[in-house]
Design an enzyme around this catalytic site. Structure first.
Site, PDB file in Angstrom:
ATOM      1  N   PRO A  11       4.777  15.134  -8.847  1.00  0.00           N
ATOM      2  CA  PRO A  11       4.180  14.095  -9.889  1.00  0.00           C
ATOM      3  C   PRO A  11       3.207  13.367  -9.233  1.00  0.00           C
ATOM      4  O   PRO A  11       3.302  12.619  -8.225  1.00  0.00           O
ATOM      5  CB  PRO A  11       5.428  13.334 -10.331  1.00  0.00           C
ATOM      6  CG  PRO A  11       6.292  13.546  -9.358  1.00  0.00           C
ATOM      7  CD  PRO A  11       6.404  14.941  -8.859  1.00  0.00           C
ATOM      8  N   ASN A  12       2.203  12.862 -10.146  1.00  0.00           N
ATOM      9  CA  ASN A  12       1.038  11.903  -9.938  1.00  0.00           C
ATOM     10  C   ASN A  12      -0.069  12.447  -9.051  1.00  0.00           C
ATOM     11  O   ASN A  12      -1.058  11.573  -8.758  1.00  0.00           O
ATOM     12  CB  ASN A  12       1.516  10.458  -9.681  1.00  0.00           C
ATOM     13  CG  ASN A  12       2.341  10.045 -10.597  1.00  0.00           C
ATOM     14  OD1 ASN A  12       1.938   9.704 -11.838  1.00  0.00           O
ATOM     15  ND2 ASN A  12       3.643   9.517 -10.376  1.00  0.00           N
ATOM     16  N   ARG A  19      -7.090   6.820  -8.197  1.00  0.00           N
ATOM     17  CA  ARG A  19      -6.770   5.589  -7.747  1.00  0.00           C
ATOM     18  C   ARG A  19      -6.071   5.406  -6.327  1.00  0.00           C
ATOM     19  O   ARG A  19      -6.055   6.550  -5.836  1.00  0.00           O
ATOM     20  CB  ARG A  19      -5.679   5.398  -8.661  1.00  0.00           C
ATOM     21  CG  ARG A  19      -5.779   5.335 -10.402  1.00  0.00           C
ATOM     22  CD  ARG A  19      -5.942   3.856 -10.920  1.00  0.00           C
ATOM     23  NE  ARG A  19      -5.789   4.001 -12.252  1.00  0.00           N
ATOM     24  CZ  ARG A  19      -6.869   4.466 -13.338  1.00  0.00           C
ATOM     25  NH1 ARG A  19      -7.774   5.094 -12.405  1.00  0.00           N
ATOM     26  NH2 ARG A  19      -6.747   4.830 -14.287  1.00  0.00           N
ATOM     27  N   TYR A  24      -4.026   7.025  -0.146  1.00  0.00           N
ATOM     28  CA  TYR A  24      -4.019   8.357  -0.103  1.00  0.00           C
ATOM     29  C   TYR A  24      -5.498   9.177   0.218  1.00  0.00           C
ATOM     30  O   TYR A  24      -5.749  10.179   0.376  1.00  0.00           O
ATOM     31  CB  TYR A  24      -3.617   9.219  -1.496  1.00  0.00           C
ATOM     32  CG  TYR A  24      -2.212   8.617  -1.896  1.00  0.00           C
ATOM     33  CD1 TYR A  24      -1.293   8.868  -1.202  1.00  0.00           C
ATOM     34  CD2 TYR A  24      -2.016   7.544  -2.878  1.00  0.00           C
ATOM     35  CE1 TYR A  24      -0.051   8.631  -1.531  1.00  0.00           C
ATOM     36  CE2 TYR A  24      -0.650   7.322  -3.342  1.00  0.00           C
ATOM     37  CZ  TYR A  24       0.199   7.531  -2.648  1.00  0.00           C
ATOM     38  OH  TYR A  24       1.388   7.275  -3.048  1.00  0.00           O
ATOM     39  N   ASN A  75       4.307  18.985  -1.213  1.00  0.00           N
ATOM     40  CA  ASN A  75       4.389  17.530  -1.493  1.00  0.00           C
ATOM     41  C   ASN A  75       5.149  17.157  -2.652  1.00  0.00           C
ATOM     42  O   ASN A  75       4.448  17.332  -3.851  1.00  0.00           O
ATOM     43  CB  ASN A  75       2.989  17.191  -1.401  1.00  0.00           C
ATOM     44  CG  ASN A  75       2.907  15.505  -1.557  1.00  0.00           C
ATOM     45  OD1 ASN A  75       3.852  14.899  -1.795  1.00  0.00           O
ATOM     46  ND2 ASN A  75       1.879  14.984  -1.209  1.00  0.00           N
ATOM     47  N   ALA A  78       7.254  11.621  -5.542  1.00  0.00           N
ATOM     48  CA  ALA A  78       8.090  10.781  -5.641  1.00  0.00           C
ATOM     49  C   ALA A  78       9.713  11.487  -5.804  1.00  0.00           C
ATOM     50  O   ALA A  78      10.471  11.144  -5.679  1.00  0.00           O
ATOM     51  CB  ALA A  78       7.986   9.629  -6.947  1.00  0.00           C
ATOM     52  N   GLU A  99       8.192  20.298   4.086  1.00  0.00           N
ATOM     53  CA  GLU A  99       7.813  19.239   3.356  1.00  0.00           C
ATOM     54  C   GLU A  99       6.710  18.374   3.818  1.00  0.00           C
ATOM     55  O   GLU A  99       6.466  18.226   5.239  1.00  0.00           O
ATOM     56  CB  GLU A  99       9.093  18.200   3.434  1.00  0.00           C
ATOM     57  CG  GLU A  99       8.896  16.752   2.725  1.00  0.00           C
ATOM     58  CD  GLU A  99      10.188  15.807   2.947  1.00  0.00           C
ATOM     59  OE1 GLU A  99      10.882  16.196   3.167  1.00  0.00           O
ATOM     60  OE2 GLU A  99       9.725  14.620   2.793  1.00  0.00           O
ATOM     61  N   HIS A 101       3.652  15.194   3.435  1.00  0.00           N
ATOM     62  CA  HIS A 101       3.031  13.825   2.752  1.00  0.00           C
ATOM     63  C   HIS A 101       1.876  13.553   3.180  1.00  0.00           C
ATOM     64  O   HIS A 101       1.591  13.354   4.218  1.00  0.00           O
ATOM     65  CB  HIS A 101       3.957  12.772   2.706  1.00  0.00           C
ATOM     66  CG  HIS A 101       5.530  12.938   2.209  1.00  0.00           C
ATOM     67  ND1 HIS A 101       5.704  13.281   0.903  1.00  0.00           N
ATOM     68  CD2 HIS A 101       6.446  13.342   2.863  1.00  0.00           C
ATOM     69  CE1 HIS A 101       7.029  13.763   0.807  1.00  0.00           C
ATOM     70  NE2 HIS A 101       7.519  13.445   1.893  1.00  0.00           N
ATOM     71  N   ARG A 108       5.916   2.543   4.601  1.00  0.00           N
ATOM     72  CA  ARG A 108       5.714   2.090   3.369  1.00  0.00           C
ATOM     73  C   ARG A 108       7.054   1.266   2.864  1.00  0.00           C
ATOM     74  O   ARG A 108       8.007   1.119   3.497  1.00  0.00           O
ATOM     75  CB  ARG A 108       5.285   3.105   2.205  1.00  0.00           C
ATOM     76  CG  ARG A 108       3.892   3.662   3.060  1.00  0.00           C
ATOM     77  CD  ARG A 108       3.221   4.798   1.939  1.00  0.00           C
ATOM     78  NE  ARG A 108       3.125   4.129   0.685  1.00  0.00           N
ATOM     79  CZ  ARG A 108       2.869   4.825  -0.570  1.00  0.00           C
ATOM     80  NH1 ARG A 108       2.984   6.358  -0.396  1.00  0.00           N
ATOM     81  NH2 ARG A 108       2.747   4.453  -1.592  1.00  0.00           N
TER      82      ARG A 108
HETATM   83  O1  CA2 Z   1       2.204  10.395   0.544  1.00  0.00           O
HETATM   84  C1  CA2 Z   1       2.606  11.314  -0.207  1.00  0.00           C
HETATM   85  O2  CA2 Z   1       1.865  12.456   0.008  1.00  0.00           O
HETATM   86  C2  CA2 Z   1       3.550  10.988  -1.050  1.00  0.00           C
HETATM   87  O3  CA2 Z   1       4.249  12.289  -1.437  1.00  0.00           O
HETATM   88  C3  CA2 Z   1       2.901  10.606  -2.361  1.00  0.00           C
HETATM   89  C4  CA2 Z   1       3.461  10.262  -3.666  1.00  0.00           C
HETATM   90  C5  CA2 Z   1       4.594   9.391  -3.472  1.00  0.00           C
HETATM   91  O4  CA2 Z   1       5.477   8.964  -4.313  1.00  0.00           O
HETATM   92  C6  CA2 Z   1       5.441   9.667  -2.012  1.00  0.00           C
HETATM   93  O5  CA2 Z   1       6.275   8.574  -1.534  1.00  0.00           O
HETATM   94  C7  CA2 Z   1       4.377   9.878  -0.944  1.00  0.00           C
HETATM   95  C8  CA2 Z   1       2.691   9.567  -4.848  1.00  0.00           C
HETATM   96  C9  CA2 Z   1       1.918  10.757  -5.484  1.00  0.00           C
HETATM   97  C10 CA2 Z   1       0.421  10.279  -5.597  1.00  0.00           C
HETATM   98  O6  CA2 Z   1       0.503   9.115  -6.578  1.00  0.00           O
HETATM   99  C11 CA2 Z   1      -0.825   8.564  -6.839  1.00  0.00           C
HETATM  100  C12 CA2 Z   1      -0.571   7.227  -7.256  1.00  0.00           C
HETATM  101  C13 CA2 Z   1      -1.638   6.601  -7.957  1.00  0.00           C
HETATM  102  C14 CA2 Z   1      -3.026   7.356  -7.532  1.00  0.00           C
HETATM  103  C15 CA2 Z   1      -3.054   8.493  -7.079  1.00  0.00           C
HETATM  104  C16 CA2 Z   1      -1.863   9.014  -6.766  1.00  0.00           C
END
Ligand code: CA2
Length: 145
Positions: A11-12, A19, A24, A75, A78, A99, A101, A108
């Protein structure tokens, strides 16, 4: 011989590059897909790169990987920190799963320090920015030779 690697995104991750570049980086998921395809070419893999915001879809793709791929880099976003279903799906298949990230989840918030899927995976890569994907493919290369 089938040398397909599934690269699965949760997700996301479709929001990358739009963003939070401070966490990231500036690459979009499309850019990362191109990096994975190029690395796959070097390693002799064809890369099947996917993203879903839905936990059950990721479960289905893990099951599909067992028939169609020689390994998986995931990846899980969340869902990494919450999903018993993904843990069980990874344990249910016999191809190796890494896995990964983009960010260093251990540097974090506390809720990102624990992974529910790590114990089911062969290994974990985090904190190298988008290069974490290429490093995961490299790890799969060493495991599938
Ligand atoms: O660091 C990573 O790759 C994560 O898997 C990214 C996830 C986060 O929940 C994990 O804890 C670590 C979040 C995905 C991306 O979220 C975004 C949020 C806002 C803008 C762009 C991406």
């Amino acid at each position: 011989m089938n040398k397909t690697i599934f690269v699965l995104n949760g997700p996301n991750l479709n929001m990358l590059g739009k963003r939070e570049p401070g966490i990231y980086g500036g690459k979009t998921l499309k850019d990362i897909e191109a990096d994975c395809i190029a690395a796959g070419r070097d390693y002799g893999f064809s890369v099947d790169f996917r993203q879903s915001n839905h936990e059950g879809v990721l479960v289905d793709w893990l099951h599909e990987a067992d028939d169609k791929a020689i390994g998986v880099a995931i990846n899980a976003g969340a869902y990494t920190h919450t999903s018993v279903a993904l843990h069980d799906a990874i344990r249910a298949i016999s191809v190796p799963v890494i896995e990964l990230h983009i960010s260093n989840v251990h540097a974090r918030e506390e809720f990102r320090h624990h992974s529910k899927i790590a114990a089911a995976c062969k290994g974990v890569i985090c904190g190298f920015g988008p290069a974490s994907y290429v490093l995961a493919l490299h790890a799969l290369k060493t495991m599938t030779d």
